[in-house]
Motif scaffolding. Structure first.
Motif, mmCIF file in Angstrom:
data_model
loop_
_atom_site.group_PDB
_atom_site.id
_atom_site.type_symbol
_atom_site.label_atom_id
_atom_site.label_comp_id
_atom_site.label_asym_id
_atom_site.label_seq_id
_atom_site.Cartn_x
_atom_site.Cartn_y
_atom_site.Cartn_z
ATOM 1 N N PRO A 218 -3.352 110.439 22.722
ATOM 2 C CA PRO A 218 -4.548 109.719 23.182
ATOM 3 C C PRO A 218 -4.716 109.716 24.700
ATOM 4 C CG PRO A 218 -3.432 108.464 21.468
ATOM 5 C CD PRO A 218 -2.512 109.603 21.846
ATOM 6 N N ILE A 219 -3.600 109.707 25.447
ATOM 7 C CA ILE A 219 -3.714 109.730 26.904
ATOM 8 C C ILE A 219 -4.289 111.063 27.370
ATOM 9 C CG2 ILE A 219 -2.416 109.652 29.064
ATOM 10 C CD1 ILE A 219 -0.516 107.674 27.749
ATOM 11 N N ALA A 221 -6.180 112.996 25.597
ATOM 12 C CA ALA A 221 -7.576 113.040 25.155
ATOM 13 C C ALA A 221 -8.488 112.230 26.055
ATOM 14 C CB ALA A 221 -7.674 112.544 23.724
ATOM 15 N N SER A 222 -7.947 111.227 26.718
ATOM 16 C CA SER A 222 -8.776 110.346 27.539
ATOM 17 C C SER A 222 -9.325 111.029 28.785
ATOM 18 C CB SER A 222 -7.991 109.089 27.936
ATOM 19 O OG SER A 222 -6.954 109.396 28.851
ATOM 20 N N VAL A 223 -8.795 112.187 29.164
ATOM 21 C CA VAL A 223 -9.346 112.902 30.323
ATOM 22 C C VAL A 223 -10.540 113.763 29.922
ATOM 23 C CG1 VAL A 223 -7.041 112.995 31.346
ATOM 24 C CG2 VAL A 223 -7.941 115.012 30.164
ATOM 25 N N VAL A 227 -14.158 113.432 22.494
ATOM 26 C CA VAL A 227 -13.096 113.716 21.531
ATOM 27 C C VAL A 227 -13.738 113.934 20.171
ATOM 28 C CG1 VAL A 227 -10.972 112.899 20.445
ATOM 29 C CG2 VAL A 227 -11.487 112.261 22.805
ATOM 30 N N ARG A 241 -16.874 109.851 26.394
ATOM 31 C CA ARG A 241 -16.255 109.082 27.481
ATOM 32 C C ARG A 241 -15.110 108.231 26.936
ATOM 33 N NH1 ARG A 241 -21.432 107.185 31.237
ATOM 34 N NH2 ARG A 241 -22.196 109.295 31.668
ATOM 35 N N PRO A 242 -14.124 108.871 26.359
ATOM 36 C CA PRO A 242 -13.096 108.132 25.621
ATOM 37 C C PRO A 242 -12.108 107.430 26.549
ATOM 38 C CG PRO A 242 -12.522 110.441 25.698
ATOM 39 C CD PRO A 242 -13.882 110.330 26.327
ATOM 40 N N SER A 243 -11.575 106.331 26.069
ATOM 41 C CA SER A 243 -10.409 105.703 26.677
ATOM 42 C C SER A 243 -9.227 105.947 25.757
ATOM 43 C CB SER A 243 -10.615 104.199 26.850
ATOM 44 O OG SER A 243 -10.654 103.548 25.583
ATOM 45 N N ALA A 244 -8.020 105.875 26.306
ATOM 46 C CA ALA A 244 -6.835 106.103 25.485
ATOM 47 C C ALA A 244 -6.749 105.085 24.357
ATOM 48 C CB ALA A 244 -5.581 106.057 26.355
ATOM 49 N N ASP A 245 -7.098 103.833 24.626
ATOM 50 C CA ASP A 245 -7.035 102.801 23.596
ATOM 51 C C ASP A 245 -8.030 103.066 22.469
ATOM 52 O OD1 ASP A 245 -5.037 101.486 24.950
ATOM 53 O OD2 ASP A 245 -6.368 100.008 25.888
ATOM 54 N N VAL A 247 -9.270 105.958 21.596
ATOM 55 C CA VAL A 247 -8.819 107.138 20.855
ATOM 56 C C VAL A 247 -7.701 106.754 19.884
ATOM 57 C CG1 VAL A 247 -7.675 109.371 21.045
ATOM 58 C CG2 VAL A 247 -9.518 108.773 22.632
#
Length: 264
Positions: A218-219, A221-223, A227, A241-245, A247
Motif C-alpha cells: 500500500p505504501i 501504491a500511494s505514490v 490504483v 489520489r490514493p493514500s496508503a491507509d 489502499v
C-alpha cells in the motif's frame, strides 16, 4: 488547361490520450482437461503520463495483466493497444521491435547480467538492437540515478537498491513511452524502496513517461496517481489520489471476500 488538384492531406491521427488500452481481454491456460481463466474480460485504459498501481490478492491475475499489456504474453481473446498500436495484430518480429523501441521493463529480480559492468548492463538492450548509445547519455542517466561512481562495478558489488536503480536506468535510457514494473520494490528495504519509488515518480512528472506498476505494498501504491484493484481476473475498483491507509483498507475487503483464497 485543367490543373490536377493536389491530393488531400491525410487526416491527422488524434493524440493518444491513453498509453495502454485493454478491451475485453481474456487469458486462459489449459492443463490437461482443465481450463483456468486468469483474465476474465478485462477492459481498462491507462492514461498517458501517469503512474498507475495494479493491486489484488495473490492469484488475482495482476501479473498476467501486466504481461499481456506489455506484449510479453498474448491474450486468448480481446485486444491490447500500446501508444495507438494494436499488439494482438503484430507478428513476433514486430512485437519484439515494439517492446525494444517503445517499452521499458523493471522487474523485482532486476535481470542484470552479472558478468557485465553497470554501464554495460544499462546499454545492453540498445546494443542488442544495433542502436548506438552516446557515452554522455549513459553517463547522464547513471548520474541522475546516483550511480555515477559505480559505472564500472559489477552488480554483485551493489546493494539491492542500487541494482534496482541500474534496472531503472536501463529502462529509461531508451526513452520508452511506457514502463512496466512488476513488484519493483518487493525485495528492497524501506529506504531503498522509497528511493526507487521517488525515481519512478520523477520519470512520470519530469520525463513524461507512463508507468504501470504491479505491487502488493500500500505504501508503494500511494505514490501512484491511481490504483486499480483486481480480484478473480477482473477489475473491481479504482482509487484515485490514493493514500496508503485507503489502499490497505480496500485490499482488506478484497481479501475478506475471498475466504478460500480464490487463486487463479
Amino acid at each position: 488547361m485543367t490543373r490536377t488538384p493536389y491530393p488531400a492531406k491525410p487526416a491527422q491521427r488524434p493524440p493518444v490520450r491513453h498509453s495502454v488500452v485493454l478491451r475485453d481481454v481474456v487469458k486462459t491456460y489449459r492443463t490437461g482437461a482443465t481450463t483456468t481463466t486468469v483474465l476474465d474480460g478485462v477492459t481498462f485504459a491507462f492514461p498517458r503520463r501517469t503512474l498507475t498501481a495494479v493491486m489484488g490478492p495473490s492469484g488475482s491475475g495482476k501479473s498476467t495483466l501486466l504481461h499481456c499489456a506489455a506484449g510479453l504474453d498474448r491474450p486468448t481473446s480481446g485486444s491490447v493497444s500500446v501508444e495507438g498500436t494494436e499488439l494482438t495484430s503484430l507478428d513476433e518480429a514486430a512485437l519484439t521491435r515494439l517492446r525494444r523501441d517503445r517499452l521499458g521493463f523493471i522487474f523485482q529480480a532486476y535481470n542484470l547480467v552479472p558478468t557485465l559492468t553497470v554501464r554495460q548492463n544499462v546499454t545492453l538492450p540498445a546494443e542488442l538492437a544495433s542502436r548506438r548509445v552516446a557515452d554522455s547519455a549513459a553517463r547522464d542517466v547513471l548520474a541522475r540515478l546516483g550511480l555515477g561512481g559505480h559505472a564500472d562495478a559489477r552488480p554483485a558489488k551493489l546493494s539491492g537498491g542500487q541494482q534496482q536503480r541500474v534496472a531503472i536506468a536501463r529502462a529509461l535510457l531508451s526513452e520508452p513511452a511506457v514502463i512496466f514494473a512488476d513488484e519493483p520494490t518487493g525485495a528492497l528495504d524501506s529506504r531503498s524502496a522509497a528511493e526507487v519509488l521517488g525515481l519512478l515518480r520523477d520519470a512520470v512528472d519530469d520525463a513524461g513517461r507512463t508507468i504501470v506498476m504491479v505491487t502488493h505494498d500500500p505504501i508503494a501504491a500511494s505514490v501512484a496517481d491511481a490504483v486499480v484493484f483486481f480480484a478473480d481476473g477482473r477489475v473491481v475498483d479504482t482509487l484515485h489520489r490514493p493514500s496508503a491507509d485507503a489502499v490497505a483498507a480496500r485490499m482488506a475487503t478484497l481479501g475478506a471476500a475471498r475466504p478460500n483464497g480464490g487463486a487463479r
